[in-house]
Design an enzyme around this catalytic site. Sequence first.
Site, mmCIF file in Angstrom:
data_model
loop_
_atom_site.group_PDB
_atom_site.id
_atom_site.type_symbol
_atom_site.label_atom_id
_atom_site.label_comp_id
_atom_site.label_asym_id
_atom_site.label_seq_id
_atom_site.Cartn_x
_atom_site.Cartn_y
_atom_site.Cartn_z
ATOM 1 N N SER A 125 43.722 -31.912 25.071
ATOM 2 C CA SER A 125 42.579 -31.122 25.587
ATOM 3 C C SER A 125 41.716 -30.129 24.788
ATOM 4 O O SER A 125 40.731 -29.759 25.316
ATOM 5 C CB SER A 125 43.122 -30.602 26.809
ATOM 6 O OG SER A 125 43.695 -29.307 26.509
ATOM 7 N N LYS A 162 43.781 -22.247 25.547
ATOM 8 C CA LYS A 162 42.443 -22.282 25.891
ATOM 9 C C LYS A 162 41.372 -21.496 25.543
ATOM 10 O O LYS A 162 41.537 -20.229 24.599
ATOM 11 C CB LYS A 162 42.559 -22.046 27.400
ATOM 12 C CG LYS A 162 43.398 -22.984 28.450
ATOM 13 C CD LYS A 162 42.744 -24.297 28.361
ATOM 14 C CE LYS A 162 43.311 -25.466 29.106
ATOM 15 N NZ LYS A 162 42.694 -26.785 29.173
#
Length: 208
Positions: A125, A162
């Site tokens: 991701s 993230k």
Amino acid sequence: MLIRNSNFSSRLKQLIQAKKATLSEIAPEVGTTQASLSRYMHNQREPKAEIVQKLANYFNVEIEWLLGFDEKQTTTKKVVKIPVLGKVAAGIPIEAIENILDYDEITEKLASTGTFFALRIKDDSMTPKVQDGDTVIVRQQNTAKSGDVVIVKIGVDDACCKKLVVKSQGIILQSFNTAYEPMFFTKEEIISRPVTIIGKVIELRRKM
């Protein structure tokens, strides 16, 4: 004093390629711009001596080697071992395993700026910048700026890597891979879940 020679340019390019770091990551660490770094790499601009020294410190090499005077590359800084902790998800948060898988090294100078650990990334991701199996060097801290890449705990045990985006209504935890939806948390959710920053990613290491 200005430094300009082809050996410096080729060795700088070699170090950047080996580290797998982007010019945008390196430039602020050594006090210059991405454009200037690119020109140094192609021997199109003369860096000041203090920039060459900062580059040598950043890449942990002797300045004589970087300038092309020595044939053999040697490190110049003492290193400190830090633990590589259990795998951390870079996508849908998974349980962060708190056992030590391995040890990695950082410079003594970097170690003096805080407490560090390393985490191994799992999934795609955060590609293309951070890939499955990469190790990230993390400085422990519970705050970060918008745009920082952070390690965040969501709830009690879950953790993810993230990009942090700070909004007036809350925060967004964003993947680099656009196939993954960003995660938005209101200010209330940040407290109730809770959503906790546990560190800032300051370096990426990729084993070939």
